[in-house]
Design a protein around this motif. Sequence first.
Motif, PDB file in Angstrom:
ATOM      1  N   LYS A  57      42.197  32.482  43.606  1.00 35.24           N
ATOM      2  CA  LYS A  57      41.871  33.230  42.391  1.00 35.24           C
ATOM      3  C   LYS A  57      42.785  32.802  41.258  1.00 35.24           C
ATOM      4  O   LYS A  57      43.998  32.673  41.438  1.00 35.24           O
ATOM      5  CB  LYS A  57      42.040  34.735  42.657  1.00 35.24           C
ATOM      6  N   SER A  58      42.212  32.588  40.091  1.00 33.59           N
ATOM      7  CA  SER A  58      42.994  32.184  38.927  1.00 33.59           C
ATOM      8  C   SER A  58      43.756  33.378  38.360  1.00 33.59           C
ATOM      9  O   SER A  58      43.232  34.494  38.301  1.00 33.59           O
ATOM     10  CB  SER A  58      42.068  31.607  37.850  1.00 33.59           C
ATOM     11  N   GLN A  59      45.001  33.114  37.938  1.00 33.22           N
ATOM     12  CA  GLN A  59      45.843  34.151  37.357  1.00 33.22           C
ATOM     13  C   GLN A  59      46.593  33.585  36.156  1.00 33.22           C
ATOM     14  O   GLN A  59      46.826  32.375  36.062  1.00 33.22           O
ATOM     15  CB  GLN A  59      46.853  34.687  38.382  1.00 33.22           C
ATOM     16  N   ARG A  75      46.910  29.371  40.562  1.00 31.24           N
ATOM     17  CA  ARG A  75      45.887  29.807  41.518  1.00 31.24           C
ATOM     18  C   ARG A  75      46.607  30.376  42.731  1.00 31.24           C
ATOM     19  O   ARG A  75      47.467  29.711  43.322  1.00 31.24           O
ATOM     20  CB  ARG A  75      44.971  28.658  41.930  1.00 31.24           C
TER      21      ARG A  75
END
Length: 619
Positions: A57-59, A75
Amino acid sequence: MASSSIVVLLFPLLALALLSALAADNFLSIDCGSSDSYTDKNLINWVGDDAFVQNGKSQVVQIPNGVSQEMSTLRVFTTRKKNCYSIDAEKGAQFLVRGSFYYGNYDKKSAPPSFDVLLDGNFFDTIQTTAEDVIYFEAIYVARSGSIQLCLAQSKPNQFPFISAIEIRGLDPTMYSHFESNYMMVNTRRVAFGATKSIRYPDDGYDRYWDPSGDVTGILKVTSDALGIDGIVEDQPPKLAMQTAITTSKTSQPLGIIGNGLPSAEVPIYITMFFSEVNLLDSSTDVRSFQIFIDDKNPSDPIIPIYGGVTEMYIANRTGSSKTSISLVATTDSTLPPLINAMEVYYLLGPLTEGTNSKDVEGLAALQGKFSILQEWTGDPCLPSPYTWDWVNCTTDDTPRVTALYLNGYDLSGQLPDFSSMDALVTIDMHNNSLSGAIPSFLGTLPNLKELNLGDNKLSGPVPSTISKNTKLKLEDSGNPNLCASGESCKTIARNDSPSSSGSSGTKKKSSKLPLIIGIAIPAFAAFWVIVVVCVCVVTSNKRRKAAVGAIGTGQIGVANMPNGAQQGVQMDGQMAGKLGEAVMNQYEVNVEEQATPDYQQQVTPEHVQDQDDRRLHY
């Protein structure tokens, strides 16, 4: 390792443009967690990571802290034991691989995690991130396949691995040629002595990070007065790093190199040092000559730096640690103190694994190509052993084999592909899916297969003879309504067989109809007798009513005036009922005898029939 080697290399006037050509063709910068493409201030082109990874998940970091653009996103991986980036690479080519990590409190928990980094199935290092620092690793190695697999693995509960950037730099094949290709070189320090700022691309065509040296008491920083550095050596340090150096104020004072970044335990090491004279010396009066000592022993041959050129020395075939000391000591004929311009320190990791057996990799690729849900598992299927794929079991060999597939309940649908190359399989469990079509015959030819569970699917057609005739294979195929037994003819049958017998025969025994006939005849016979009794009662009642009416008509009332009236009527009705019952029993015996087997008929004797008649007549 072999005996210690300290070797001096001197390469005059090599063609830098030609040597740098390969780097330009293998230059990839991935901004993890980003979908954007851009060019940074160093003229490096960056791309997002969507094309290189399946999960994560991108952050966005919460504390930018003046970091570069590629550090502002990351990520994170919260599922799977390991998650991998897959990057195309030329097999046998040499690459510099760098990964960077900036926590930046992206999760607002102020809890920087620790996790493992894997490279092509090899354990690389444990990364301990911090709240504010950019942590990075860098390795040089030869690609062993057509791709580079860089994986992040969770090693502690609730500490999720992440990555901010990945950089791949192709190196010239002549560089770093003094270590075996089945090892990986892990960089611990790269320094440009005397520099005031870091050096990287475009000054270094291979984008290596060269850190400036700090201030040390008694150590002097000097700058070259040469108009240019015209020569280049095997490992091609940037010219800018050759324009500064450090030295001592006295010839008699050794120049000690402080800090090497090596682990505390002894490891095989590879160290390169670069030297360039900073002043044009008067050859009649000035001499700069020195030797390199490792742990105050094993001196190298004398080194005399070249003005406007480069001399390289490498140390290999020995071990070292954080306690290993390096010092430069002037020779007795030297009039000037020693100096050094740049240095790289590596330790060797290996020997590297060849990875999971290629036969199994081929078969697993076929399964992943057919069932997209399986594509979430990446990297080496078996290695390193703590991080094997969730649905495989592997041997512990140096080149492991896959011995089991545990794919029950993975929502697989469609026909099974050909994975017959996986000839080390002992167990295949694919029950509780939606597999359809015929059972592949190759499953029965896998030489080591002992258990095959295909139950609760949508398979159809006959069980292949390679399976049904394989006495060493235990098959479970119940719960496939359209699956049928093998044989000359195949009809759809309900499969409630046990694993040991399922699919082993196409012949059905002829069933007897006798139980069915008896089950129908006996209730019918009982119902008939109920009807007879009711009829007798009705007839008797009617006769009594008629006799009563007749008696009223003649003026006679009473049974005594009715000779043999009612009693005779009853006796006649009983005889009639007995005859009817006898006829019914005779018909019942005929039906039973027609359905009985010859053996049964032989057992029925006249005496037995007579006994039956006697019991019937006296019922």
